[in-house]
Design an enzyme around this catalytic site. Structure first.
Site, PDB file in Angstrom:
ATOM      1  N   ARG A 239      -2.674  11.377   1.966  1.00 18.25           N
ATOM      2  CA  ARG A 239      -2.062  12.168   2.732  1.00 18.25           C
ATOM      3  C   ARG A 239      -0.713  11.685   3.144  1.00 18.25           C
ATOM      4  O   ARG A 239      -1.081  10.444   4.546  1.00 18.25           O
ATOM      5  CB  ARG A 239      -2.313  13.424   3.492  1.00 18.25           C
ATOM      6  CG  ARG A 239      -3.348  14.529   2.458  1.00 18.25           C
ATOM      7  CD  ARG A 239      -2.495  15.037   1.427  1.00 18.25           C
ATOM      8  NE  ARG A 239      -2.889  15.965   0.871  1.00 18.25           N
ATOM      9  CZ  ARG A 239      -3.356  15.719   0.336  1.00 18.25           C
ATOM     10  NH1 ARG A 239      -3.206  14.604  -1.003  1.00 18.25           N
ATOM     11  NH2 ARG A 239      -3.704  16.348  -0.992  1.00 18.25           N
ATOM     12  N   GLU A 268       7.613  15.993   2.347  1.00 17.69           N
ATOM     13  CA  GLU A 268       7.220  14.838   0.539  1.00 17.69           C
ATOM     14  C   GLU A 268       8.590  15.907   0.191  1.00 17.69           C
ATOM     15  O   GLU A 268       8.104  16.970   0.549  1.00 17.69           O
ATOM     16  CB  GLU A 268       6.587  15.258   0.773  1.00 17.69           C
ATOM     17  CG  GLU A 268       5.467  14.154   0.378  1.00 17.69           C
ATOM     18  CD  GLU A 268       4.235  14.184  -0.157  1.00 17.69           C
ATOM     19  OE1 GLU A 268       4.016  15.113  -1.411  1.00 17.69           O
ATOM     20  OE2 GLU A 268       3.178  13.234  -0.060  1.00 17.69           O
ATOM     21  N   HIS A 287       4.620  10.515  -4.423  1.00 16.41           N
ATOM     22  CA  HIS A 287       3.374  11.769  -5.051  1.00 16.41           C
ATOM     23  C   HIS A 287       2.325  11.209  -6.172  1.00 16.41           C
ATOM     24  O   HIS A 287       2.775  13.110  -6.566  1.00 16.41           O
ATOM     25  CB  HIS A 287       2.779  12.661  -3.782  1.00 16.41           C
ATOM     26  CG  HIS A 287       1.692  12.951  -3.427  1.00 16.41           C
ATOM     27  ND1 HIS A 287       1.530  13.960  -2.628  1.00 16.41           N
ATOM     28  CD2 HIS A 287       0.494  13.067  -3.936  1.00 16.41           C
ATOM     29  CE1 HIS A 287       0.251  14.447  -2.884  1.00 16.41           C
ATOM     30  NE2 HIS A 287      -0.691  13.821  -3.314  1.00 16.41           N
TER      31      HIS A 287
HETATM   32  C1  DGY Z   1      -5.678  15.811  -4.336  1.00 10.81           C
HETATM   33  O1  DGY Z   1      -5.847  15.486  -5.452  1.00 10.81           O
HETATM   34  O2  DGY Z   1      -5.426  15.650  -3.402  1.00 10.81           O
HETATM   35  C2  DGY Z   1      -3.325  14.387  -4.933  1.00 10.81           C
HETATM   36  O3  DGY Z   1      -2.737  13.961  -3.994  1.00 10.81           O
HETATM   37  C3  DGY Z   1      -3.084  15.005  -5.911  1.00 10.81           C
HETATM   38  O4  DGY Z   1      -2.629  13.754  -6.872  1.00 10.81           O
END
Ligand code: DGY
Length: 350
Positions: A239, A268, A287
């Protein structure tokens, strides 16, 4: 028995929508961008369940606006930092997520970024395309070796351990940091639990796989970046807000670390004039660490299956707020539920 009404915040890959259509009255948000918060709140007020993505803010105002009928929010992600779990629990709404099914694919991508940033692949591509390549040079685009390097893994959940598995094949020495020790994995992947500062000080490559929460927000700060070797690189597929972007920009610009590869940023996307975008030694991707056809289909199907299970009165496996289950059961009983049949999920081969 009337069918439950569900709202899905984006079109989904694979068979998930067809599966849901058989079980529920469905409304799918048609846009490519997330539904605006007022629309999500409006849907919460008229739906029994919602299937959300990590870009949807499932916040306290949403639960405030939700009617008595909202039973479940099924998040198609392993992370759930977009959800106010406390507010959901107060309203006796089940929250589910999709761990496990994306670990291998995300670890593949983390390893791709490790190789790309350590060996300067994106810079090299620009060098060729922009006509700067004139001859084989003994000092052209020198990078860091990945084999035999020291890898620091921050977070040892499903994805962290798959990264460790891959690192063994590269003969890497592995440090990890995690809230709980994993002695079985330590033996299997010959890795060592060390404190976070030591991960940053002694690793050649640091890869982040921790969830975002108040403890981890900003964990990669100026102090930790200062501990890193000048030859080291940072990879983030977890993240964006784990990393202080201003501190990272300064470290990269001043050459205090060699490079970074970020699949996730804060915010983002980054605004077009963000200073990180002007640096050569940063690789940025949108992402997509879990974005393989098979894995996104599996994530969608797991999210859909858990939504239906919850609406049929059976607690799904990946509930984020299990303490709410007794109250949620009571609400299901009071409303008569939506039938007892098991949700047979189509098999998707791994
Ligand atoms: C999640 O599942 O948390 C990821 O960031 C998505 O790919």
């Amino acid at each position: 028995m009337p069918q439950p009404r569900v709202f899905i915040t984006r079109h989904l890959p694979g068979p998930a929508l067809d599966f849901l259509k058989e079980k529920c009255r469905l409304e799918v948000w048609p846009g490519e961008l997330p539904p605006p918060p007022p629309e999500l709140r409006r849907q919460a007020a008229i739906s029994d369940g919602i299937l959300t993505l990590l870009t949807d803010a499932v916040d306290r105002p949403l639960f405030g606006a939700a009617s008595d009928r909202l039973r479940v929010v099924s998040n198609m992600a392993t992370g759930y930092d977009n959800i106010d779990v406390k507010a959901a629990t107060e309203h006796a709404v089940l929250i589910t997520r999709t761990p496990g099914v994306l670990s291998e694919t995300t670890a593949d991508f983390a390893f791709a970024l490790i190789l790309v940033v350590a060996r300067r692949v994106v810079e090299a591509d620009r060098y060729v395309r922009h006509g700067r390549w004139q001859t084989w040079g003994p000092e052209t685009l020198l990078g860091c070796d990945v084999h035999d390097a020291t890898l620091g893994i921050v977070g040892m959940g499903g994805i962290g351990r798959q990264v460790a598995r891959r690192a063994r094949g590269f003969g890497m020495r592995i440090f990890y940091n995690s809230r709980t020790a994993k002695p079985g994995l330590e033996r299997r992947y010959r890795m060592q639990l060390v404190d976070l500062d030591r991960v940053f000080a002694e690793s050649d490559i640091i890869t982040l796989h921790a969830p975002l929460n108040p403890e981890t927000r900003g964990m990669v700060n100026q102090g930790r970046l200062r501990l890193m070797k000048p030859s080291a690189v940072l990879v983030n597929t977890a993240r964006g807000p784990l990393v202080d972007h201003a501190a990272l920009h300064a470290a990269l610009k001043e050459g205090r670390i060699a490079g970074a590869a970020l699949d996730v940023t804060d915010p983002e996307p980054l605004p077009a004039d963000h200073p990180l975008l002007s640096l050569e030694n940063v690789v940025l991707t949108p992402h997509i660490a879990s974005a393989s056809i098979a894995t996104r289909s599996r994530m969608a199907m797991l999210a859909a299956g858990q939504l239906v299970e919850a609406l049929e009165g059976r607690p799904p496996r990946n509930v984020v707020n299990p303490s709410v289950i007794p109250r949620w059961r009571e609400r299901m009983r009071e409303s008569g539920g939506y039938g007892q049949k098991s949700a047979e999920m189509p098999f998707i081969s791994p």
